[in-house]
Write a protein that holds these residues in place. Structure first.
Motif, PDB file in Angstrom:
ATOM      1  N   MET A   1       0.843  -1.168   0.000  1.00 22.14           N
ATOM      2  CA  MET A   1       0.000   0.000   0.000  1.00 22.14           C
ATOM      3  C   MET A   1       0.895   1.241   0.000  1.00 22.14           C
ATOM      4  O   MET A   1       1.882   1.299   0.720  1.00 22.14           O
ATOM      5  CB  MET A   1      -0.889  -0.010   1.231  1.00 22.14           C
ATOM      6  N   TYR A   2       0.534   2.184  -0.797  1.00 21.50           N
ATOM      7  CA  TYR A   2       1.299   3.416  -0.932  1.00 21.50           C
ATOM      8  C   TYR A   2       0.545   4.590  -0.326  1.00 21.50           C
ATOM      9  O   TYR A   2      -0.678   4.618  -0.333  1.00 21.50           O
ATOM     10  CB  TYR A   2       1.525   3.755  -2.411  1.00 21.50           C
ATOM     11  N   LEU A  21      -1.615   7.953  -7.795  1.00 19.22           N
ATOM     12  CA  LEU A  21      -0.493   7.669  -8.665  1.00 19.22           C
ATOM     13  C   LEU A  21      -0.870   6.715  -9.801  1.00 19.22           C
ATOM     14  O   LEU A  21       0.008   6.214 -10.502  1.00 19.22           O
ATOM     15  CB  LEU A  21       0.657   7.069  -7.850  1.00 19.22           C
ATOM     16  N   ASP A  22      -2.166   6.501  -9.996  1.00 18.52           N
ATOM     17  CA  ASP A  22      -2.617   5.532 -10.994  1.00 18.52           C
ATOM     18  C   ASP A  22      -2.084   5.801 -12.395  1.00 18.52           C
ATOM     19  O   ASP A  22      -1.784   4.867 -13.132  1.00 18.52           O
ATOM     20  CB  ASP A  22      -4.148   5.483 -11.046  1.00 18.52           C
ATOM     21  N   ASP A  23      -1.978   7.073 -12.785  1.00 17.75           N
ATOM     22  CA  ASP A  23      -1.526   7.411 -14.131  1.00 17.75           C
ATOM     23  C   ASP A  23      -0.028   7.681 -14.216  1.00 17.75           C
ATOM     24  O   ASP A  23       0.461   8.074 -15.266  1.00 17.75           O
ATOM     25  CB  ASP A  23      -2.288   8.633 -14.651  1.00 17.75           C
ATOM     26  N   VAL A  24       0.692   7.475 -13.126  1.00 22.76           N
ATOM     27  CA  VAL A  24       2.127   7.736 -13.098  1.00 22.76           C
ATOM     28  C   VAL A  24       2.890   6.508 -13.568  1.00 22.76           C
ATOM     29  O   VAL A  24       2.771   5.426 -12.993  1.00 22.76           O
ATOM     30  CB  VAL A  24       2.589   8.145 -11.682  1.00 22.76           C
ATOM     31  N   GLN A  51       5.905   3.539   1.053  1.00 18.21           N
ATOM     32  CA  GLN A  51       5.315   2.206   0.980  1.00 18.21           C
ATOM     33  C   GLN A  51       5.491   1.519   2.313  1.00 18.21           C
ATOM     34  O   GLN A  51       6.599   1.071   2.653  1.00 18.21           O
ATOM     35  CB  GLN A  51       5.922   1.360  -0.131  1.00 18.21           C
ATOM     36  N   GLU A  52       4.422   1.447   3.086  1.00 17.62           N
ATOM     37  CA  GLU A  52       4.319   0.684   4.328  1.00 17.62           C
ATOM     38  C   GLU A  52       5.615   0.527   5.115  1.00 17.62           C
ATOM     39  O   GLU A  52       6.056  -0.581   5.379  1.00 17.62           O
ATOM     40  CB  GLU A  52       3.759  -0.701   4.019  1.00 17.62           C
ATOM     41  N   ASP A  53       6.240   1.566   5.494  1.00 19.10           N
ATOM     42  CA  ASP A  53       7.456   1.538   6.310  1.00 19.10           C
ATOM     43  C   ASP A  53       8.631   0.817   5.662  1.00 19.10           C
ATOM     44  O   ASP A  53       9.660   0.631   6.295  1.00 19.10           O
ATOM     45  CB  ASP A  53       7.193   0.920   7.691  1.00 19.10           C
ATOM     46  N   ALA A  77      12.823  -0.138  -2.590  1.00 19.47           N
ATOM     47  CA  ALA A  77      12.050   0.666  -3.538  1.00 19.47           C
ATOM     48  C   ALA A  77      12.105   0.086  -4.943  1.00 19.47           C
ATOM     49  O   ALA A  77      11.098   0.097  -5.661  1.00 19.47           O
ATOM     50  CB  ALA A  77      12.564   2.103  -3.545  1.00 19.47           C
ATOM     51  N   ALA A  78      13.233  -0.444  -5.333  1.00 16.01           N
ATOM     52  CA  ALA A  78      13.390  -0.986  -6.681  1.00 16.01           C
ATOM     53  C   ALA A  78      12.474  -2.176  -6.940  1.00 16.01           C
ATOM     54  O   ALA A  78      12.198  -2.503  -8.087  1.00 16.01           O
ATOM     55  CB  ALA A  78      14.842  -1.381  -6.926  1.00 16.01           C
ATOM     56  N   ARG A  79      11.990  -2.795  -5.879  1.00 14.37           N
ATOM     57  CA  ARG A  79      11.084  -3.937  -6.019  1.00 14.37           C
ATOM     58  C   ARG A  79       9.619  -3.532  -6.099  1.00 14.37           C
ATOM     59  O   ARG A  79       8.740  -4.390  -6.137  1.00 14.37           O
ATOM     60  CB  ARG A  79      11.296  -4.913  -4.860  1.00 14.37           C
ATOM     61  N   SER A  80       9.344  -2.237  -6.081  1.00 17.75           N
ATOM     62  CA  SER A  80       7.965  -1.765  -6.176  1.00 17.75           C
ATOM     63  C   SER A  80       7.811  -0.885  -7.412  1.00 17.75           C
ATOM     64  O   SER A  80       8.787  -0.312  -7.901  1.00 17.75           O
ATOM     65  CB  SER A  80       7.576  -0.992  -4.915  1.00 17.75           C
TER      66      SER A  80
END
Length: 179
Positions: A1-2, A21-24, A51-53, A77-80
């Protein structure tokens, strides 16, 4: 969750808005969102993404200047999806197909290129644009220094990262309104 929020610095202080952020899909999309949030050209706008801590990121846009980016934990971060947008920019991987091309090349050469001699290192493939994200901060640590949060302070941020950052730059009441 962001969680994502935009903070625009105005003459009267900070104005906050949550954002979808849907269109990002790219950093350019984030920068466009930030510039749209500015009441006047030249204003500073901060895009916070958390993103969730696991990690948080800050994109700072000052008018038409190039954006400045900071990510608290680049490997996470690179995994999201949204974190990958930030880390790929910081690592210089502006071609999302380059990693796929590298992984699917059968012999590692382009048509017409000579194959490397046995034992010759191909440093370009490993140290080029498709760098590996470090398990720690990446980007401009002094991104908020002129707003009241030093690089050391940014590194010391804990669980409620965005709350602590907003408090340090004088925007805590504004950020809480959009949470």
């Amino acid at each position: 969750m962001y969680f994502a929020a935009l903070l625009a610095r105005t003459e009267d202080g900070w104005e906050a808005s949550d954002t979808e952020l849907d269109d990002v899909e790219t950093l350019a999309d984030l920068v466009e969102l930030a510039r749209e949030a500015a009441a006047d050209e030249g204003e500073t706008v901060l895009v916070f993404i958390e993103q969730e801590d696991a990690w948080f990121g800050i994109v700072r846009v000052d008018g038409e200047d190039d954006p400045r980016v900071y990510v608290s934990n680049a490997a996470a971060a690179a995994r999201s999806s949204y974190g990958e947008i930030l880390t790929s920019e910081l690592l210089g991987d502006d071609d999302p197909d380059s990693e796929l091309d590298r992984l699917t090349a059968l012999d590692g050469t382009e048509d017409g290129e000579p194959e490397p001699a046995p034992g010759e290192d191909d440093d370009d493939a490993s140290a080029g644009s498709s760098g590996i994200a470090p398990a720690g901060p990446l980007g401009e640590g002094r991104i908020l220094a002129d707003l009241g949060l030093s690089e050391r302070g940014l590194l010391d941020v804990t669980e409620d990262a965005l709350g602590e950052i907003a408090d340090a730059i004088g925007a805590s009441d504004i950020l809480e309104a959009v949470r």
